[in-house]
Design an enzyme around this catalytic site. Sequence first.
Site, PDB file in Angstrom:
ATOM      1  N   ASN A  60       0.811  -1.236   0.000  1.00 53.76           N
ATOM      2  CA  ASN A  60       0.000   0.000   0.000  1.00 53.76           C
ATOM      3  C   ASN A  60       0.843   1.284   0.000  1.00 53.76           C
ATOM      4  O   ASN A  60       0.402   2.300  -0.533  1.00 53.76           O
ATOM      5  CB  ASN A  60      -1.030  -0.010   1.136  1.00 53.76           C
ATOM      6  CG  ASN A  60      -0.415  -0.167   2.497  1.00 53.76           C
ATOM      7  OD1 ASN A  60       0.726  -0.611   2.619  1.00 53.76           O
ATOM      8  ND2 ASN A  60      -1.143   0.195   3.528  1.00 53.76           N
ATOM      9  N   GLU A  62       4.213  -4.130  12.434  1.00 55.47           N
ATOM     10  CA  GLU A  62       3.257  -3.044  12.183  1.00 55.47           C
ATOM     11  C   GLU A  62       2.105  -3.676  11.431  1.00 55.47           C
ATOM     12  O   GLU A  62       2.235  -3.999  10.251  1.00 55.47           O
ATOM     13  CB  GLU A  62       3.902  -1.937  11.334  1.00 55.47           C
ATOM     14  CG  GLU A  62       5.053  -1.211  11.992  1.00 55.47           C
ATOM     15  CD  GLU A  62       4.615  -0.368  13.171  1.00 55.47           C
ATOM     16  OE1 GLU A  62       3.409  -0.128  13.340  1.00 55.47           O
ATOM     17  OE2 GLU A  62       5.496   0.031  13.959  1.00 55.47           O
ATOM     18  N   CYS A 113      -3.412   1.261   6.838  1.00 54.89           N
ATOM     19  CA  CYS A 113      -3.626   0.727   8.190  1.00 54.89           C
ATOM     20  C   CYS A 113      -4.130   1.823   9.109  1.00 54.89           C
ATOM     21  O   CYS A 113      -4.768   1.564  10.115  1.00 54.89           O
ATOM     22  CB  CYS A 113      -2.315   0.176   8.724  1.00 54.89           C
ATOM     23  SG  CYS A 113      -0.996   1.374   8.663  1.00 54.89           S
ATOM     24  N   GLU A 150       7.806   2.404  14.731  1.00 56.20           N
ATOM     25  CA  GLU A 150       8.646   2.917  13.655  1.00 56.20           C
ATOM     26  C   GLU A 150       8.727   4.437  13.827  1.00 56.20           C
ATOM     27  O   GLU A 150       7.968   5.045  14.583  1.00 56.20           O
ATOM     28  CB  GLU A 150       8.041   2.560  12.290  1.00 56.20           C
ATOM     29  CG  GLU A 150       7.945   1.057  12.120  1.00 56.20           C
ATOM     30  CD  GLU A 150       7.986   0.595  10.675  1.00 56.20           C
ATOM     31  OE1 GLU A 150       6.971   0.733   9.990  1.00 56.20           O
ATOM     32  OE2 GLU A 150       9.044   0.083  10.253  1.00 56.20           O
TER      33      GLU A 150
HETATM   34  P1  NAD Z   1       0.175  -9.248   3.878  1.00 53.98           P
HETATM   35  O1  NAD Z   1       0.333  -9.555   5.327  1.00 53.98           O
HETATM   36  O2  NAD Z   1      -0.554 -10.204   3.036  1.00 53.98           O
HETATM   37  O3  NAD Z   1       1.620  -9.073   3.199  1.00 53.98           O
HETATM   38  C1  NAD Z   1       2.581  -8.202   3.711  1.00 53.98           C
HETATM   39  C2  NAD Z   1       3.951  -8.658   3.269  1.00 53.98           C
HETATM   40  O4  NAD Z   1       4.220  -9.931   3.822  1.00 53.98           O
HETATM   41  C3  NAD Z   1       4.111  -8.810   1.756  1.00 53.98           C
HETATM   42  O5  NAD Z   1       5.412  -8.392   1.408  1.00 53.98           O
HETATM   43  C4  NAD Z   1       3.946 -10.311   1.550  1.00 53.98           C
HETATM   44  O6  NAD Z   1       4.588 -10.774   0.381  1.00 53.98           O
HETATM   45  C5  NAD Z   1       4.596 -10.851   2.799  1.00 53.98           C
HETATM   46  N1  NAD Z   1       4.142 -12.179   3.212  1.00 53.98           N
HETATM   47  C6  NAD Z   1       2.967 -12.785   2.894  1.00 53.98           C
HETATM   48  N2  NAD Z   1       2.895 -13.982   3.516  1.00 53.98           N
HETATM   49  C7  NAD Z   1       4.033 -14.141   4.225  1.00 53.98           C
HETATM   50  C8  NAD Z   1       4.529 -15.154   5.091  1.00 53.98           C
HETATM   51  N3  NAD Z   1       3.828 -16.261   5.328  1.00 53.98           N
HETATM   52  N4  NAD Z   1       5.718 -14.969   5.686  1.00 53.98           N
HETATM   53  C9  NAD Z   1       6.432 -13.829   5.476  1.00 53.98           C
HETATM   54  N5  NAD Z   1       6.016 -12.844   4.652  1.00 53.98           N
HETATM   55  C10 NAD Z   1       4.828 -12.984   4.039  1.00 53.98           C
HETATM   56  O7  NAD Z   1      -0.453  -7.800   3.839  1.00 53.98           O
HETATM   57  P2  NAD Z   1      -0.917  -6.969   2.568  1.00 53.98           P
HETATM   58  O8  NAD Z   1      -2.241  -7.486   2.150  1.00 53.98           O
HETATM   59  O9  NAD Z   1       0.182  -6.905   1.582  1.00 53.98           O
HETATM   60  O10 NAD Z   1      -1.060  -5.498   3.222  1.00 53.98           O
HETATM   61  C11 NAD Z   1      -2.182  -5.103   3.890  1.00 53.98           C
HETATM   62  C12 NAD Z   1      -2.017  -5.241   5.391  1.00 53.98           C
HETATM   63  O11 NAD Z   1      -0.883  -4.513   5.853  1.00 53.98           O
HETATM   64  C13 NAD Z   1      -3.200  -4.639   6.141  1.00 53.98           C
HETATM   65  O12 NAD Z   1      -3.607  -5.479   7.185  1.00 53.98           O
HETATM   66  C14 NAD Z   1      -2.633  -3.344   6.702  1.00 53.98           C
HETATM   67  O13 NAD Z   1      -3.286  -2.861   7.826  1.00 53.98           O
HETATM   68  C15 NAD Z   1      -1.228  -3.716   6.985  1.00 53.98           C
HETATM   69  N6  NAD Z   1      -0.390  -2.510   7.078  1.00 53.98           N
HETATM   70  C16 NAD Z   1       0.016  -2.081   8.312  1.00 53.98           C
HETATM   71  C17 NAD Z   1       0.766  -0.923   8.432  1.00 53.98           C
HETATM   72  C18 NAD Z   1       1.231  -0.444   9.787  1.00 53.98           C
HETATM   73  O14 NAD Z   1       2.170   0.319   9.828  1.00 53.98           O
HETATM   74  N7  NAD Z   1       0.611  -0.841  10.881  1.00 53.98           N
HETATM   75  C19 NAD Z   1       1.126  -0.214   7.300  1.00 53.98           C
HETATM   76  C20 NAD Z   1       0.692  -0.652   6.057  1.00 53.98           C
HETATM   77  C21 NAD Z   1      -0.070  -1.822   5.968  1.00 53.98           C
END
Ligand code: NAD
Length: 485
Positions: A157, A254, A288, A465
Amino acid sequence: MNAVLPSLHREPFVGGRFVPAMGGGVEALVDPWTGRPLTEVALAGPVEVEAAIRMARHAFDAGDWPHLPPVDRGAVLHRIAAGITARQDKFAQIEAVNAGKPISGALREVEGAIRVFTYYAGAMDKVFGDTIPLGRDLLDFTLREPLGVVAQIVPWNFPLLGASWKLAPALAAGCAAVLKPAPLTPLTALLLAEVCREAGVPDGFLSVLPGGADVGRRLAEDPRIDGISFTGSTAVGSEVMRLASASIKRVALELGGKNAALVFADADMEKAAASAVASGFGNAGQSCSARSRLLVERGALEPFARAFAAAAAKLKTGKALDPATNLGPLISASHRDAVDRTVAQAREAGADLVSGGVMPEGDGFFYPPTILSGVGPDNPAFSREIFGPVCSLTPFDSEAEAIALANDSDYGLNGSVWCRDIGRALRVARAMRTGMVAVNGLPSASKTSVFAPFGGYKRSGIGRELGLQALDFYCEIKNVVVDLT
Ligand code: NAD
């Protein structure tokens, strides 16, 4: 744009150079504005992951970077900031078409990345250890030392910003970093790798590995990595923590959010409504930090809903590179379908549509700003992180009920309170179980982000962060005691 894409690296950056990937497969990127193919990227496979970790470990254990005066590492970070500045338009244009961002928002994010490298360039030489008073015969002091090799996993995102939030403090602290961007949005992270190399990050201290869950799992498990900083969903964060536990890695998470804005009847309704639009529908709600639960004092519900819908109706969808566009598409067709399904489920559970909620015809993964009313705590729109432009309205009758509703969430990332009674505002801010609270608005990102800690309570994560607090993750603390007799 077509002129920019061919000049980009679309293969893994391993320890200081781009390498033809072997065995990780190819990700076909799609332009969310049109639904048409954008380009292809070679993903890292086991060979590149192994090489990146091995080189990072060797670089950290044998290299000079961790031992340089912090001001010298800071000079490299200043050059990274300058390198991004020199390519500001290129970064923004790539982010716009790869991640579905209006160019105005993409440019702000590039400015944010420049700010974060500049901040940490000047931060590390201002972080000191302590001396601990133990009497005349003992001298006890602490040293801050770099944590070591860190893995960093970011979602799609905020691809450049998310990478910068992690990379800048890691490099400032003297760590070696292996960064994994999301497979859908790796382009700006690869360009950032090029900038870092030119700026003088030594070989081995940075790898950027486009890849999916398999690459992420390898990084989380590998015992040669000392810490992992993950941003993404709560479900995957939990898996990362489990995988990291075998080698007792330090973990920073995060994760998701289901953030509430509490609007009391004496609030400035226009300002609260404008902020609700910016927070709930900015980045098409794929944030998020989106405050998607609007909790409104019952007497103010009608005027607030009107002001909110009127402000949302002013959002303009158009072309990615048109500076007047301020609402982009969702990242993918499948994600848009998931958002639409949740809206349908929310309506089946009793929510009413104030605006939006109907998927448009045509190309691109657009979804209209959607406001739902009559959303109680049992409705999926109240509890589920939708990650799209969908906000809900829920009335409350007392301060206590407002706080209870706000805290009725597994998440605890941020929240906001809107009222003119400063005592009430501060009581509510203290009662909210979130890592961040804004009172009567959030000043522009340039005034807040970078300088202040960012992170959540409960299932929104572990650690912070940004700010000086981010350096806590990237540093070990060593205690030295000297017998002076
Ligand atoms: P996701 O958890 O599916 O993926 C995030 C990252 O993790 C990607 O790079 C993905 O390739 C990797 N990944 C996927 N499965 C994995 C595994 N089993 N082991 C290790 N890495 C793995 O999330 P998304 O759909 O890409 O992003 C949306 C989510 O991110 C939402 O829940 C959002 O709230 C969260 N987010 C949080 C923040 C914050 O700072 N709190 C910021 C941005 C997004």
